[in-house]
Design a protein around this motif. Structure first.
Motif, PDB file in Angstrom:
ATOM      1  N   MET A  86      64.646 101.791  33.172  1.00  0.00           N
ATOM      2  CA  MET A  86      65.084 101.881  31.782  1.00  0.00           C
ATOM      3  C   MET A  86      66.072 103.030  31.603  1.00  0.00           C
ATOM      4  SD  MET A  86      61.803 103.389  29.813  1.00  0.00           S
ATOM      5  CE  MET A  86      61.950 105.106  29.374  1.00  0.00           C
ATOM      6  N   GLY A  87      66.991 102.832  30.677  1.00  0.00           N
ATOM      7  CA  GLY A  87      67.927 103.882  30.325  1.00  0.00           C
ATOM      8  C   GLY A  87      69.127 104.021  31.236  1.00  0.00           C
ATOM      9  N   ALA A  88      69.359 103.075  32.106  1.00  0.00           N
ATOM     10  CA  ALA A  88      70.470 103.183  33.061  1.00  0.00           C
ATOM     11  C   ALA A  88      71.762 102.671  32.433  1.00  0.00           C
ATOM     12  CB  ALA A  88      70.164 102.393  34.324  1.00  0.00           C
ATOM     13  N   GLY A  89      72.811 103.468  32.553  1.00  0.00           N
ATOM     14  CA  GLY A  89      74.137 103.040  32.136  1.00  0.00           C
ATOM     15  C   GLY A  89      74.741 102.128  33.185  1.00  0.00           C
ATOM     16  N   PHE A  90      75.935 101.655  32.910  1.00  0.00           N
ATOM     17  CA  PHE A  90      76.580 100.680  33.787  1.00  0.00           C
ATOM     18  C   PHE A  90      76.696 101.166  35.230  1.00  0.00           C
ATOM     19  CE2 PHE A  90      80.387  98.978  35.853  1.00  0.00           C
ATOM     20  CZ  PHE A  90      80.044  97.642  35.893  1.00  0.00           C
ATOM     21  N   SER A  91      77.230 102.367  35.437  1.00  0.00           N
ATOM     22  CA  SER A  91      77.453 102.829  36.815  1.00  0.00           C
ATOM     23  C   SER A  91      76.142 103.015  37.562  1.00  0.00           C
ATOM     24  CB  SER A  91      78.277 104.117  36.843  1.00  0.00           C
ATOM     25  OG  SER A  91      77.614 105.146  36.134  1.00  0.00           O
ATOM     26  N   LEU A  92      75.109 103.508  36.881  1.00  0.00           N
ATOM     27  CA  LEU A  92      73.812 103.672  37.548  1.00  0.00           C
ATOM     28  C   LEU A  92      73.180 102.312  37.837  1.00  0.00           C
ATOM     29  CD1 LEU A  92      71.882 105.722  38.698  1.00  0.00           C
ATOM     30  CD2 LEU A  92      70.843 105.947  36.435  1.00  0.00           C
ATOM     31  N   ARG A  93      73.380 101.346  36.959  1.00  0.00           N
ATOM     32  CA  ARG A  93      72.881  99.988  37.226  1.00  0.00           C
ATOM     33  C   ARG A  93      73.519  99.414  38.489  1.00  0.00           C
ATOM     34  NH1 ARG A  93      71.091  96.344  32.492  1.00  0.00           N
ATOM     35  NH2 ARG A  93      70.312  97.844  31.004  1.00  0.00           N
ATOM     36  N   VAL A  94      74.803  99.633  38.642  1.00  0.00           N
ATOM     37  CA  VAL A  94      75.500  99.146  39.833  1.00  0.00           C
ATOM     38  C   VAL A  94      74.926  99.810  41.081  1.00  0.00           C
ATOM     39  CG1 VAL A  94      77.722  99.120  41.047  1.00  0.00           C
ATOM     40  CG2 VAL A  94      77.615  98.531  38.617  1.00  0.00           C
ATOM     41  N   VAL A  95      74.791 101.130  41.048  1.00  0.00           N
ATOM     42  CA  VAL A  95      74.269 101.863  42.204  1.00  0.00           C
ATOM     43  C   VAL A  95      72.856 101.395  42.543  1.00  0.00           C
ATOM     44  CG1 VAL A  95      73.462 104.149  42.958  1.00  0.00           C
ATOM     45  CG2 VAL A  95      75.712 103.906  41.909  1.00  0.00           C
ATOM     46  N   LEU A  96      71.991 101.285  41.534  1.00  0.00           N
ATOM     47  CA  LEU A  96      70.602 100.893  41.786  1.00  0.00           C
ATOM     48  C   LEU A  96      70.490  99.439  42.233  1.00  0.00           C
ATOM     49  CD1 LEU A  96      68.852 102.804  38.868  1.00  0.00           C
ATOM     50  CD2 LEU A  96      68.910 103.418  41.301  1.00  0.00           C
ATOM     51  N   SER A  97      71.343  98.574  41.723  1.00  0.00           N
ATOM     52  CA  SER A  97      71.334  97.174  42.169  1.00  0.00           C
ATOM     53  C   SER A  97      71.747  97.072  43.631  1.00  0.00           C
ATOM     54  CB  SER A  97      72.268  96.325  41.304  1.00  0.00           C
ATOM     55  OG  SER A  97      71.776  96.241  39.995  1.00  0.00           O
ATOM     56  N   LEU A  98      72.780  97.804  44.006  1.00  0.00           N
ATOM     57  CA  LEU A  98      73.206  97.808  45.411  1.00  0.00           C
ATOM     58  C   LEU A  98      72.138  98.401  46.317  1.00  0.00           C
ATOM     59  CD1 LEU A  98      76.947  98.828  44.990  1.00  0.00           C
ATOM     60  CD2 LEU A  98      76.048  96.582  45.677  1.00  0.00           C
ATOM     61  N   LEU A  99      71.480  99.443  45.854  1.00  0.00           N
ATOM     62  CA  LEU A  99      70.403 100.052  46.631  1.00  0.00           C
ATOM     63  C   LEU A  99      69.265  99.058  46.841  1.00  0.00           C
ATOM     64  CD1 LEU A  99      69.342 102.603  48.003  1.00  0.00           C
ATOM     65  CD2 LEU A  99      68.457 103.330  45.789  1.00  0.00           C
ATOM     66  N   ALA A 100      68.895  98.337  45.784  1.00  0.00           N
ATOM     67  CA  ALA A 100      67.828  97.333  45.889  1.00  0.00           C
ATOM     68  C   ALA A 100      68.210  96.233  46.871  1.00  0.00           C
ATOM     69  CB  ALA A 100      67.526  96.740  44.513  1.00  0.00           C
ATOM     70  N   LYS A 101      69.458  95.787  46.807  1.00  0.00           N
ATOM     71  CA  LYS A 101      69.910  94.749  47.739  1.00  0.00           C
ATOM     72  C   LYS A 101      69.887  95.254  49.171  1.00  0.00           C
ATOM     73  CE  LYS A 101      72.555  92.211  44.412  1.00  0.00           C
ATOM     74  NZ  LYS A 101      73.737  91.577  43.981  1.00  0.00           N
ATOM     75  N   GLY A 102      70.262  96.511  49.361  1.00  0.00           N
ATOM     76  CA  GLY A 102      70.223  97.105  50.697  1.00  0.00           C
ATOM     77  C   GLY A 102      68.805  97.178  51.244  1.00  0.00           C
ATOM     78  N   VAL A 103      67.877  97.603  50.406  1.00  0.00           N
ATOM     79  CA  VAL A 103      66.473  97.675  50.832  1.00  0.00           C
ATOM     80  C   VAL A 103      65.963  96.285  51.171  1.00  0.00           C
ATOM     81  CG1 VAL A 103      64.124  98.200  50.075  1.00  0.00           C
ATOM     82  CG2 VAL A 103      65.970  99.819  49.599  1.00  0.00           C
ATOM     83  N   HIS A 104      66.302  95.303  50.335  1.00  0.00           N
ATOM     84  CA  HIS A 104      65.874  93.927  50.597  1.00  0.00           C
ATOM     85  C   HIS A 104      66.448  93.415  51.920  1.00  0.00           C
ATOM     86  CE1 HIS A 104      64.723  89.793  49.970  1.00  0.00           C
ATOM     87  NE2 HIS A 104      65.985  89.430  50.129  1.00  0.00           N
ATOM     88  N   MET A 105      67.709  93.711  52.183  1.00  0.00           N
ATOM     89  CA  MET A 105      68.332  93.272  53.439  1.00  0.00           C
ATOM     90  C   MET A 105      67.671  93.937  54.646  1.00  0.00           C
ATOM     91  SD  MET A 105      72.351  93.120  52.336  1.00  0.00           S
ATOM     92  CE  MET A 105      72.876  93.255  54.025  1.00  0.00           C
ATOM     93  N   LEU A 106      67.324  95.208  54.515  1.00  0.00           N
ATOM     94  CA  LEU A 106      66.711  95.934  55.628  1.00  0.00           C
ATOM     95  C   LEU A 106      65.282  95.492  55.900  1.00  0.00           C
ATOM     96  CD1 LEU A 106      67.992  99.545  54.884  1.00  0.00           C
ATOM     97  CD2 LEU A 106      68.663  98.101  56.811  1.00  0.00           C
ATOM     98  N   THR A 107      64.556  95.168  54.835  1.00  0.00           N
ATOM     99  CA  THR A 107      63.131  94.872  55.001  1.00  0.00           C
ATOM    100  C   THR A 107      62.817  93.390  55.026  1.00  0.00           C
ATOM    101  OG1 THR A 107      62.673  94.878  52.624  1.00  0.00           O
ATOM    102  CG2 THR A 107      62.507  96.997  53.798  1.00  0.00           C
ATOM    103  N   GLY A 108      63.659  92.587  54.390  1.00  0.00           N
ATOM    104  CA  GLY A 108      63.353  91.164  54.266  1.00  0.00           C
ATOM    105  C   GLY A 108      62.251  90.898  53.257  1.00  0.00           C
ATOM    106  N   GLN A 109      61.768  91.934  52.597  1.00  0.00           N
ATOM    107  CA  GLN A 109      60.706  91.799  51.602  1.00  0.00           C
ATOM    108  C   GLN A 109      61.311  91.643  50.209  1.00  0.00           C
ATOM    109  OE1 GLN A 109      57.423  91.689  52.457  1.00  0.00           O
ATOM    110  NE2 GLN A 109      58.202  91.766  54.544  1.00  0.00           N
ATOM    111  N   PRO A 110      60.612  90.909  49.338  1.00  0.00           N
ATOM    112  CA  PRO A 110      61.107  90.795  47.966  1.00  0.00           C
ATOM    113  C   PRO A 110      61.141  92.172  47.303  1.00  0.00           C
ATOM    114  CG  PRO A 110      58.981  89.695  48.211  1.00  0.00           C
ATOM    115  CD  PRO A 110      59.368  90.209  49.551  1.00  0.00           C
ATOM    116  N   TYR A 111      62.075  92.357  46.430  1.00  0.00           N
ATOM    117  CA  TYR A 111      62.250  93.630  45.738  1.00  0.00           C
ATOM    118  C   TYR A 111      62.496  93.316  44.263  1.00  0.00           C
ATOM    119  CZ  TYR A 111      63.944  98.421  45.054  1.00  0.00           C
ATOM    120  OH  TYR A 111      64.106  99.718  44.649  1.00  0.00           O
TER     121      TYR A 111
END
Length: 141
Positions: A86-111
């Motif tokens: 909650m409370g994330a502006g546009f740039s932080l949303r982009v960073v956190l979305s990319l981070l989540a995708k990276g974690v998902h790619m590394l682990t293969g686990q749902p995120y």
């Protein structure tokens, strides 16, 4: 509340009475702070609890590339059941979305991660995720 000693382990993570872990950074996220948060998440996961995170970004400063790398690498071995941000502006949303995708790619686990405008919406979603997790774990009669 949990008995895994979160409050003394990392001041950026608070164990809420409803079983939600509140992550809230005031200021910039350093590599050490990122490592400490992930260490707490691992401890909770090892206790067998659901890992339901409410990430309040309203006071978060910069998240440098090195801290993002720490999170991505450290989360490779941690389980996250649901993350409400909650409370994330546009740039932080982009960073956190990319981070989540990276974690998902590394682990293969749902995120499962969602962004919310209010704490009430975020908590409602997390509790619904918890109910769904518990329903899937129930033995079929």
């Amino acid at each position: 509340m949990s008995d895994v000693g979160l409050e003394s382990a990392c001041p950026d993570v608070r164990d809420e009475p409803d079983g939600i872990l509140r992550v809230e950074f005031h200021g910039d996220v350093t590599d050490d702070r990122a490592r400490a948060v992930v260490g707490v998440l691992r401890r909770v996961a090892e206790s067998g609890r659901e890992l339901l995170l409410l990430v309040d970004t309203r006071h978060t400063g910069a998240i440098p590339a090195s801290a993002r790398k720490v999170v991505a690498e450290e989360l490779r071995t941690a389980r996250l059941d649901a993350v409400a941000i909650m409370g994330a502006g546009f740039s932080l949303r982009v960073v956190l979305s990319l981070l989540a995708k990276g974690v998902h790619m590394l682990t293969g686990q749902p995120y499962p991660q969602q962004f919310f405008g209010t704490e009430g919406e975020a908590r409602a979603w997390l509790l619904a995720q918890r109910d769904a997790l518990r329903a899937r774990r129930r033995p079929v009669p």
